[in-house]
Design an enzyme around this catalytic site. Sequence first.
Site, mmCIF file in Angstrom:
data_model
loop_
_atom_site.group_PDB
_atom_site.id
_atom_site.type_symbol
_atom_site.label_atom_id
_atom_site.label_comp_id
_atom_site.label_asym_id
_atom_site.label_seq_id
_atom_site.Cartn_x
_atom_site.Cartn_y
_atom_site.Cartn_z
ATOM 1 C CE LYS A 68 33.052 58.886 70.689
ATOM 2 N NZ LYS A 68 34.212 58.591 69.893
ATOM 3 C CD GLU B 135 34.723 60.212 66.803
ATOM 4 O OE1 GLU B 135 34.505 59.246 66.059
ATOM 5 O OE2 GLU B 135 35.014 60.071 67.993
ATOM 6 C CD1 TRP C 274 31.367 43.598 75.152
ATOM 7 C CD2 TRP C 274 31.728 42.140 73.492
ATOM 8 N NE1 TRP C 274 30.708 44.054 74.028
ATOM 9 C CE2 TRP C 274 30.901 43.177 73.001
ATOM 10 C CE3 TRP C 274 32.063 41.112 72.624
ATOM 11 C CZ2 TRP C 274 30.435 43.219 71.697
ATOM 12 C CZ3 TRP C 274 31.595 41.153 71.316
ATOM 13 C CH2 TRP C 274 30.791 42.193 70.868
ATOM 14 C CE LYS D 115 39.304 53.311 75.233
ATOM 15 N NZ LYS D 115 38.568 54.259 74.385
ATOM 16 C CG HIS E 200 21.442 63.587 46.345
ATOM 17 N ND1 HIS E 200 21.025 63.811 45.057
ATOM 18 C CD2 HIS E 200 22.437 64.484 46.586
ATOM 19 C CE1 HIS E 200 21.760 64.778 44.527
ATOM 20 N NE2 HIS E 200 22.611 65.209 45.442
ATOM 21 C CB CYS F 195 36.845 38.188 77.390
ATOM 22 S SG CYS F 195 35.286 37.705 76.684
ATOM 23 C CG ASN G 4 40.550 37.595 74.883
ATOM 24 O OD1 ASN G 4 41.599 38.137 74.605
ATOM 25 N ND2 ASN G 4 39.424 37.941 74.298
ATOM 26 N N GLY G 5 38.618 35.208 73.263
ATOM 27 C CA GLY G 5 38.714 34.864 71.842
ATOM 28 C C GLY G 5 37.461 34.125 71.393
ATOM 29 N NE ARG H 246 41.311 42.151 76.893
ATOM 30 C CZ ARG H 246 42.122 42.250 75.851
ATOM 31 N NH1 ARG H 246 42.922 43.283 75.758
ATOM 32 N NH2 ARG H 246 42.143 41.334 74.921
ATOM 33 C CD GLU I 21 31.157 55.528 71.152
ATOM 34 O OE1 GLU I 21 31.547 54.359 71.188
ATOM 35 O OE2 GLU I 21 31.889 56.462 70.792
HETATM 36 C C1 F6R Z 1 34.244 54.767 69.590
HETATM 37 C C2 F6R Z 1 35.283 53.785 69.734
HETATM 38 C C3 F6R Z 1 35.356 52.682 68.741
HETATM 39 C C4 F6R Z 1 36.810 52.401 68.385
HETATM 40 C C5 F6R Z 1 36.905 51.164 67.479
HETATM 41 C C6 F6R Z 1 38.340 50.915 67.042
HETATM 42 O O1 F6R Z 1 34.302 55.723 70.609
HETATM 43 O O2 F6R Z 1 36.062 53.854 70.640
HETATM 44 O O3 F6R Z 1 34.610 52.967 67.598
HETATM 45 O O4 F6R Z 1 37.339 53.520 67.758
HETATM 46 O O5 F6R Z 1 36.435 50.048 68.163
HETATM 47 O O6 F6R Z 1 39.161 50.710 68.132
HETATM 48 P P1 F6R Z 1 40.717 50.906 68.022
HETATM 49 O O7 F6R Z 1 40.980 52.326 67.740
HETATM 50 O O8 F6R Z 1 41.244 50.475 69.367
HETATM 51 O O9 F6R Z 1 41.189 50.022 66.913
#
Ligand code: F6R
Length: 614
Positions: A491, A487, A77, A609, A510, A2, A103-104, A27, A494
């Site tokens: 991608k 990775e 969020w 994010k 395995h 948030c 927020n929290g 956020r 998500e």
């Molecule tokens: C995936 C993504 C998340 C962040 C994760 C850690 O695209 O963005 O998996 O990598 O939430 O976030 P940070 O790097 O901000 O600690």
Amino acid sequence: MCGIVGYIGSRSVVEILTSGLRKLEYRGYDSSGIAVHSGKEIKVYKAEGKLQNLDDLMQKHVSETASSTLGIGHIRWATHGAPTTVNAHPHTCNCGKLVIVHNGIIENYKELRADLEKRGCKFRSQTDTETVAHLVAYHYGKLQNLTEAVRQATKEIDGAYALCIMHQDNPNVLVATKRNAPLLVGIGEGEYFVASDVPAIIEYTKKAMYLNDNEIVTLTRENMDLIDIDNNKISSKIEMLPWEPVALSKMGFKHFMLKEIHEQPDVIRNVLSGKLFNTDEPINLSEVNLTKADLKKLNRIQIIACGTSLHAAMVGKYLIEEFCGIPVDVEASSEYIYRKTVTDEKTLVIGVSQSGETADTITAIKQSKERGSHILIITNRPDSTMARFADSLIPVNAGIEVSVAATKSYVAQLISFYLLAIYMGEVKESISQVFSKNLKKELVILPQKIEQILAHKEIIQRCAKHYSRYKDFIYIARGINLATSLEGALKLKEISYINATGYAAGELKHGPIAMLDETMPVLAILMKGSVYEKILSNAEESKARNANLIALTDSDDPKLDDLFDFIIRIPEVSEVLSPIISVIPLQLMAYYIAEFLGKDVDQPRNLAKSVTVE
Ligand code: F6R
């Protein structure tokens, strides 16, 4: 998670709050709301869904809000309670005079709620936040002083919070406080701004004060007062933010993600500049506050991170072990914090985070700092909470990343790990000068190779279009590109919500191989080097089970055309550097699949994010 904003001054508050919330959308974005004080009364407006819904709502109320110059806002969020209008913030006490954004997570909200219900409070939402509204109102009823009521309430709260609060009977007061969640106050002429993060206020002022845990700030149009939770007066620590107003422009790209993918060549040049001047000279990493003797003494490194940053950490482990011979453990922060870890003053702990605000990583870093470890932080936000715990800080300089799916910050983290590993190898003299010189030469030309991939992205677009009808994917790789497979799969998951899993190719037989048939494409990351032939055999094994095979390769071997159904060819690169360029087509593949499927690429469902809750 948030984001919260607040304003007291003389400008029309709605525009300031909504534009601030727009900058905090990273956020969370499942509902939003604002409360404005007209001078006589407080009005609350909330909307479910994207911020645009709140903007539309406010358009209908322009006449009743235009003259308001005090208010608070929130973008959510959901943690406690579904993302509905009733659960959206601001929350009010029963008489509606006290409003609050948060927020929290309030950890003891159930106990507090039970007590407050006994005292007659009627709850309307399922949130933990509403508890705080009733609790502060309860104390306000007794004390008739908003700051004092907030101070008493926070003494009873366990958990993490950034709070911004106003009361109808106080048309010249805004109160804010925080514990384990970020909050800063922007200082203007006769006006103050409160926000979870800099972008929300930088358009208006660069003068700011970061609140520390358990500090409470009382803002009037004329003044700012700062106390701690024990009512001691504190002098404010005002600083100038080293920021320019944030240009949140897609620069002609359809989505921020596509723009950020295209920024990667310049991001690499940026990260290298100032650190790699000349391939004949050692890497300049003055950010690392460890003497040569300290570095030589290190016998253990732990790298802690989440999500995409965790994948960058995996590459970091490979490099540091390869170049420096120091054992490195990589662990998800959320796992690290709930077990007995062998971390002490002889351990270097590296925290990796785009945002610098990831709650699990912050907790892990705090724990390791308490155990006496040197803390090295690699982050895109040198002004973040995590950076404040750093003994050494490597800013990755990727620029603001707007899209929820991390792309350019990942590549910037990778480059930072290459610089760090070469730097440590040079200091320890565990790599030869010839080796490091060749590596540096290749690093410098990597941006051009990525530009070549981007220039031919229609091949990946075609591949994505063809494969967008599949519901499951397997990505396989070995060695240094195992992280790339994870990775790439992350991608895809998500942003397109397609099930994709990265596997160490040797592990396929395995267990996972049982899933293979014509409905399960297997994407092999087949870069030339020590494990090329091995991955090729794993691809053969997959073909024998009817899997549809895609190769991502820097090999021009024509024999691959017989084995693979689709081949994405990329420029040749030495194996050790290959993760930097092999991830680019996978980012594009995920992007184009999501785009074909009509998904909300920049703001995928259920995500935010910055994950500021554990
Ligand atoms: C995936 C993504 C998340 C962040 C994760 C850690 O695209 O963005 O998996 O990598 O939430 O976030 P940070 O790097 O901000 O600690």
